[in-house]
Design an enzyme around this catalytic site. Sequence first.
Site, PDB file in Angstrom:
ATOM      1  N   HIS A 153      36.814  68.900  59.558  1.00  0.00           N
ATOM      2  CA  HIS A 153      36.695  69.071  58.102  1.00  0.00           C
ATOM      3  C   HIS A 153      36.461  70.521  57.693  1.00  0.00           C
ATOM      4  CE1 HIS A 153      35.739  64.787  58.758  1.00  0.00           C
ATOM      5  NE2 HIS A 153      36.180  64.588  57.535  1.00  0.00           N
TER       6      HIS A 153
ATOM      7  N   PHE B 165      40.518  66.777  52.721  1.00  0.00           N
ATOM      8  CA  PHE B 165      40.124  67.948  53.508  1.00  0.00           C
ATOM      9  C   PHE B 165      41.379  68.596  54.074  1.00  0.00           C
ATOM     10  CE2 PHE B 165      36.256  65.508  53.397  1.00  0.00           C
ATOM     11  CZ  PHE B 165      35.272  66.475  53.225  1.00  0.00           C
TER      12      PHE B 165
ATOM     13  N   GLU C 101      47.612  59.634  54.378  1.00  0.00           N
ATOM     14  CA  GLU C 101      47.974  60.989  53.923  1.00  0.00           C
ATOM     15  C   GLU C 101      49.478  61.237  53.920  1.00  0.00           C
ATOM     16  OE1 GLU C 101      45.355  60.400  55.840  1.00  0.00           O
ATOM     17  OE2 GLU C 101      43.672  61.279  54.741  1.00  0.00           O
TER      18      GLU C 101
ATOM     19  N   ASP D 133      42.075  69.940  56.813  1.00  0.00           N
ATOM     20  CA  ASP D 133      42.429  69.551  58.188  1.00  0.00           C
ATOM     21  C   ASP D 133      43.348  68.326  58.180  1.00  0.00           C
ATOM     22  OD1 ASP D 133      39.838  70.979  59.837  1.00  0.00           O
ATOM     23  OD2 ASP D 133      39.545  70.431  57.738  1.00  0.00           O
TER      24      ASP D 133
ATOM     25  N   GLU E 215      43.067  60.153  47.684  1.00  0.00           N
ATOM     26  CA  GLU E 215      42.031  59.210  48.105  1.00  0.00           C
ATOM     27  C   GLU E 215      40.752  59.437  47.292  1.00  0.00           C
ATOM     28  OE1 GLU E 215      41.839  60.346  52.189  1.00  0.00           O
ATOM     29  OE2 GLU E 215      43.887  59.666  52.570  1.00  0.00           O
TER      30      GLU E 215
END
Lengths: 324, 323
Positions: free
Chosen positions: A130, A84, A61, A86, A29
């Site tokens: 994050h 990130f 994702e 997470d 992204e």
Amino acid sequence: MRKISYREALREALREEMRRNPAVFLLGEDIGRYWGGAFKVTDGLAEEFGDDRVRDTPISENAIIGVAVGAAITGMRPVAEIMFGDLTALAMDQIANQAAKLRYMFGGQAKVPLVIRTPFGGGVNIAAHHSQSLEAWFMHVPGLYVAVPSTPYDAKGLLKAAIRGNNPVIFCEHKLLYHVEGEVPEEDYIIPFGVADIKREGEDVTVVATLCMVHKALKAAEILEAEGVSVEVVDPRTLTPLDKKAIINSVKKTGRLVAVSEDCKTAGVTAEIAAIVAEEAIDYLDAPIKRVAEPDTPIPFSPPLEQYVIPNEKAIVKAIKEII
Amino acid sequence: MTLTANLTKNKLVEMYKMMVKIRLFEEKVFELYAQNLVPGTIHLYTGQEAVAVGVCSALRKDDYITSTHRGHGHCIAKGAEIKRVMAEILGKKTGYCKGKGGSMHIADFNIGMLGATAVVGAGIPIAAGAALSIKLRKTGQVVACFFGDGASNQGTFHEGINMAAIWQLPVIFVCENNLYAMGTRQSIAMKIENIADRATAYGIPGVVVDGNDVLAVYEAALSAVERARRDEGPTLIECKTYRHRGHSRVDPAKYRPKEEVEAWLAKDPIKQLRERLLQSTILTEVEIQRIEEEVSTEIEEAVKYSMESPYPAPQEALEDVYA
């Protein structure tokens, strides 16, 4: 030797590997020409390699990794960025059930040369979605490799090794390290997986640390040096495969272990390192093993809260003093 | 069912034979299961043969497919050796995955069969990725991605098809709508009747075909494959079909009304093609009989091969984790 940042080192590794092998391509992204990656690691690469090889994706994702898996098993070498760490949770099926298991399930027919770059860790006040450190999740999935570079030199050498390898790699970066500068040679080199680096030699205690914690451990070592305590800092550099031998050899020398990691304590990185030493080198220990890790909470937002949960050099010094 | 002019007699007979092969193979698997010779579970393809055969007949040898937990038919239609499929189902070392995958994970990379994943819908982005790889490597191949009506409610369906659409990837998405996701009727799980309608949301063509009519499936697949090869992007093909047996080995499928089952059994894809081939004198009763005998013999040989094959050595469990 010249000094460059961790971010530049990563970018150099990507650029060199893309020049070296047309099968290498990037997807993620906002990694392309309009943004250059949320942390600017891929900045400028679309201009050199084009939008096909530096591919901006929708916010999907699971499909980013799924598409990368499909490309990897058919001859490409994708490097996917998850903005990130997470957010790897959104892609967990493709990571843990597909990328990691296809080769095995298919009796060795598939090769999955896939690198997933993602930044973990806290310290920049962006709260629980994050900031977490999830390396241990991926250590728990056979079929994945887990890289944890702490310096620009390691970042470049490990990323090049990851891209040239034939296995899926979770390439854990750290948000606070992107600006950190260090010596990186101009010439081509790779760092093989499973080879720890002794970041500082010492005699009295072994500190095993990764990513940001390596730097905090080094600071702790400096503080303790003034007090006459000699600290050895071992950086595994990859958690899978893990250089058990280097850790055990260091513990044999020092007789003491402090395992440090930014992830939460329960079933985390430090738990595995402590267990290995307890299982394979307990006779060499002169003191109980200490672990420095985050408490079992999500990462909070407010600066005093966040600083409270992230291990710092003081916590490392304190742990060392408890067993010296 | 009409016979299409662009299919040679040989191709029609091949397609018929392939459907019979899948049917008799699956019935043999069921028989072996009843004798307690098959470890674990099985998801039989019986009743859906026209989909795998119609689609794979429209593909080149070097094209790829991705498959699902109900995947025996897909790999046989793509050209897998049935003895190695059977050996894998029985957990033998000579199976396609050396006994590591079993019924739900058969793969044969040599024939472009990129494997079956048993996480519902997981193959959709993987198929898109293989298609991206084709596009980047410029090989002119196409990917056919098989999945069920249940998978069309997964996020991977949305994410994967959207990505394939925006990048105009050479992939055809083949939704085998057998009306039930395990025991859940389609109407319980979605508000629409035609899953193909969802294609509109991705800006790609969506086609509904009679999934029990192998020639209709073939024509739809061929047109989608040609479109993909012309670099015009993906197509979603929904094949309306029905599984003759339950979801898996333990399922007597009592949730399906008797009249519904009977109506679909009357539309058996193999029966339909057979009648058509007889009517148009492409095959005679004698030839049909011979095909069944040939296929039966091949299956018996596959069973013998699999039964006589050794199990993998236990410690082989530790191999193939990493390349």
